[in-house]
Motif scaffolding. Sequence first.
Motif, PDB file in Angstrom:
ATOM      1  N   SER A 178      16.783  78.585 -42.786  1.00  0.00           N
ATOM      2  CA  SER A 178      16.564  78.317 -44.221  1.00  0.00           C
ATOM      3  C   SER A 178      17.162  79.429 -45.078  1.00  0.00           C
ATOM      4  CB  SER A 178      15.074  78.136 -44.534  1.00  0.00           C
ATOM      5  OG  SER A 178      14.381  79.355 -44.531  1.00  0.00           O
ATOM      6  N   PHE A 179      17.083  80.679 -44.615  1.00  0.00           N
ATOM      7  CA  PHE A 179      17.706  81.783 -45.350  1.00  0.00           C
ATOM      8  C   PHE A 179      19.231  81.637 -45.350  1.00  0.00           C
ATOM      9  CE2 PHE A 179      13.933  84.759 -44.235  1.00  0.00           C
ATOM     10  CZ  PHE A 179      13.209  84.300 -45.334  1.00  0.00           C
ATOM     11  N   VAL A 180      19.778  81.218 -44.213  1.00  0.00           N
ATOM     12  CA  VAL A 180      21.228  81.016 -44.122  1.00  0.00           C
ATOM     13  C   VAL A 180      21.653  79.860 -45.026  1.00  0.00           C
ATOM     14  CG1 VAL A 180      23.135  80.362 -42.594  1.00  0.00           C
ATOM     15  CG2 VAL A 180      21.435  82.042 -41.822  1.00  0.00           C
ATOM     16  N   SER A 181      20.907  78.757 -44.992  1.00  0.00           N
ATOM     17  CA  SER A 181      21.278  77.599 -45.818  1.00  0.00           C
ATOM     18  C   SER A 181      21.097  77.878 -47.305  1.00  0.00           C
ATOM     19  CB  SER A 181      20.505  76.349 -45.405  1.00  0.00           C
ATOM     20  OG  SER A 181      19.140  76.496 -45.684  1.00  0.00           O
TER      21      SER A 181
ATOM     22  N   LEU B 189      13.564  92.141 -45.452  1.00  0.00           N
ATOM     23  CA  LEU B 189      13.198  92.139 -46.862  1.00  0.00           C
ATOM     24  C   LEU B 189      12.917  90.714 -47.345  1.00  0.00           C
ATOM     25  CD1 LEU B 189      12.789  93.542 -49.569  1.00  0.00           C
ATOM     26  CD2 LEU B 189      15.281  93.455 -49.908  1.00  0.00           C
ATOM     27  N   LEU B 190      13.740  89.774 -46.939  1.00  0.00           N
ATOM     28  CA  LEU B 190      13.522  88.375 -47.311  1.00  0.00           C
ATOM     29  C   LEU B 190      12.172  87.865 -46.804  1.00  0.00           C
ATOM     30  CD1 LEU B 190      17.114  87.062 -46.647  1.00  0.00           C
ATOM     31  CD2 LEU B 190      15.914  86.912 -48.845  1.00  0.00           C
ATOM     32  N   CYS B 191      11.848  88.174 -45.557  1.00  0.00           N
ATOM     33  CA  CYS B 191      10.545  87.767 -45.003  1.00  0.00           C
ATOM     34  C   CYS B 191       9.407  88.391 -45.806  1.00  0.00           C
ATOM     35  CB  CYS B 191      10.434  88.180 -43.542  1.00  0.00           C
ATOM     36  SG  CYS B 191      11.456  87.218 -42.414  1.00  0.00           S
ATOM     37  N   ASP B 192       9.526  89.688 -46.106  1.00  0.00           N
ATOM     38  CA  ASP B 192       8.476  90.374 -46.853  1.00  0.00           C
ATOM     39  C   ASP B 192       8.313  89.775 -48.252  1.00  0.00           C
ATOM     40  OD1 ASP B 192       8.152  91.993 -44.640  1.00  0.00           O
ATOM     41  OD2 ASP B 192       9.196  93.718 -45.511  1.00  0.00           O
ATOM     42  N   LEU B 193       9.412  89.565 -48.948  1.00  0.00           N
ATOM     43  CA  LEU B 193       9.353  88.987 -50.297  1.00  0.00           C
ATOM     44  C   LEU B 193       8.759  87.581 -50.262  1.00  0.00           C
ATOM     45  CD1 LEU B 193      12.812  90.083 -51.729  1.00  0.00           C
ATOM     46  CD2 LEU B 193      10.573  90.875 -52.505  1.00  0.00           C
ATOM     47  N   SER B 194       9.192  86.823 -49.284  1.00  0.00           N
ATOM     48  CA  SER B 194       8.705  85.455 -49.152  1.00  0.00           C
ATOM     49  C   SER B 194       7.210  85.429 -48.840  1.00  0.00           C
ATOM     50  CB  SER B 194       9.490  84.742 -48.054  1.00  0.00           C
ATOM     51  OG  SER B 194       9.074  83.426 -47.926  1.00  0.00           O
ATOM     52  N   ASP B 195       6.772  86.311 -47.949  1.00  0.00           N
ATOM     53  CA  ASP B 195       5.362  86.352 -47.546  1.00  0.00           C
ATOM     54  C   ASP B 195       4.457  86.929 -48.630  1.00  0.00           C
ATOM     55  OD1 ASP B 195       6.055  85.275 -45.112  1.00  0.00           O
ATOM     56  OD2 ASP B 195       5.981  87.199 -44.038  1.00  0.00           O
ATOM     57  N   PHE B 196       4.829  88.075 -49.172  1.00  0.00           N
ATOM     58  CA  PHE B 196       3.959  88.766 -50.120  1.00  0.00           C
ATOM     59  C   PHE B 196       3.928  88.101 -51.495  1.00  0.00           C
ATOM     60  CE2 PHE B 196       5.005  92.642 -47.408  1.00  0.00           C
ATOM     61  CZ  PHE B 196       3.865  92.505 -46.640  1.00  0.00           C
ATOM     62  N   TYR B 197       5.062  87.531 -51.904  1.00  0.00           N
ATOM     63  CA  TYR B 197       5.137  86.969 -53.251  1.00  0.00           C
ATOM     64  C   TYR B 197       5.289  85.450 -53.267  1.00  0.00           C
ATOM     65  CZ  TYR B 197       5.706  91.860 -54.374  1.00  0.00           C
ATOM     66  OH  TYR B 197       5.510  93.199 -54.473  1.00  0.00           O
ATOM     67  N   ASP B 198       5.293  84.853 -52.085  1.00  0.00           N
ATOM     68  CA  ASP B 198       5.382  83.400 -51.955  1.00  0.00           C
ATOM     69  C   ASP B 198       6.566  82.844 -52.753  1.00  0.00           C
ATOM     70  OD1 ASP B 198       4.532  80.996 -50.854  1.00  0.00           O
ATOM     71  OD2 ASP B 198       3.294  80.511 -52.596  1.00  0.00           O
ATOM     72  N   LEU B 199       7.717  83.514 -52.608  1.00  0.00           N
ATOM     73  CA  LEU B 199       8.904  83.102 -53.353  1.00  0.00           C
ATOM     74  C   LEU B 199       9.651  81.989 -52.632  1.00  0.00           C
ATOM     75  CD1 LEU B 199      10.390  86.558 -54.423  1.00  0.00           C
ATOM     76  CD2 LEU B 199       9.090  84.962 -55.819  1.00  0.00           C
TER      77      LEU B 199
ATOM     78  N   VAL C 125      16.516  87.030 -56.632  1.00  0.00           N
ATOM     79  CA  VAL C 125      16.020  88.388 -56.393  1.00  0.00           C
ATOM     80  C   VAL C 125      17.024  89.185 -55.563  1.00  0.00           C
ATOM     81  CG1 VAL C 125      14.216  89.746 -55.237  1.00  0.00           C
ATOM     82  CG2 VAL C 125      13.587  87.786 -56.664  1.00  0.00           C
ATOM     83  N   MET C 126      17.561  88.582 -54.509  1.00  0.00           N
ATOM     84  CA  MET C 126      18.527  89.285 -53.672  1.00  0.00           C
ATOM     85  C   MET C 126      19.811  89.593 -54.444  1.00  0.00           C
ATOM     86  SD  MET C 126      16.823  89.933 -51.037  1.00  0.00           S
ATOM     87  CE  MET C 126      18.075  90.674 -50.008  1.00  0.00           C
ATOM     88  N   SER C 127      20.221  88.698 -55.319  1.00  0.00           N
ATOM     89  CA  SER C 127      21.394  88.948 -56.156  1.00  0.00           C
ATOM     90  C   SER C 127      21.153  90.162 -57.053  1.00  0.00           C
ATOM     91  CB  SER C 127      21.716  87.715 -56.999  1.00  0.00           C
ATOM     92  OG  SER C 127      22.758  87.993 -57.900  1.00  0.00           O
TER      93      SER C 127
END
Length: 117
Positions: free
Chosen positions: A24-27, A52-62, A70-72
């Motif tokens: 899903s991160f790749v797509s 970082l993506l996992c942490d952002l996704s988990d902690f902030y439910d992004l 955010v990554m940009s």
Amino acid sequence: MARHYSEAEVVAILDGLDPDRLRSFVSAHVVTPVVTPQGAAYTETDLARLQLLCDLSDFYDLPSDSLGMVMSLIDQLNTARGDMRALIQAVATEPDEVRGRIQKSVRRLRIVTVDRK
């Protein structure tokens, strides 16, 4: 030479990452694997980005589209920091007179910027 990690290795190394999440991160184009003769592979930088993506996704439910934004922004900030480091190093090699003029200009420009707010 940079080390490359397979999808299976990346999933085994990183907490909170499973094959579906990686795909899903790749797509979502927030991480792009390199193509090797053995298939998709990931660099050390990719591993840090994926964590970082996992942490952002988990902690902030992004959601994925927000993660992309955010990554940009993080990428832009890192680029600006690198540019600033290079500029500081370039200025440090200049004679005292030049550095003094640059310092005065920076102070003047910062005062103008603050006054505009």
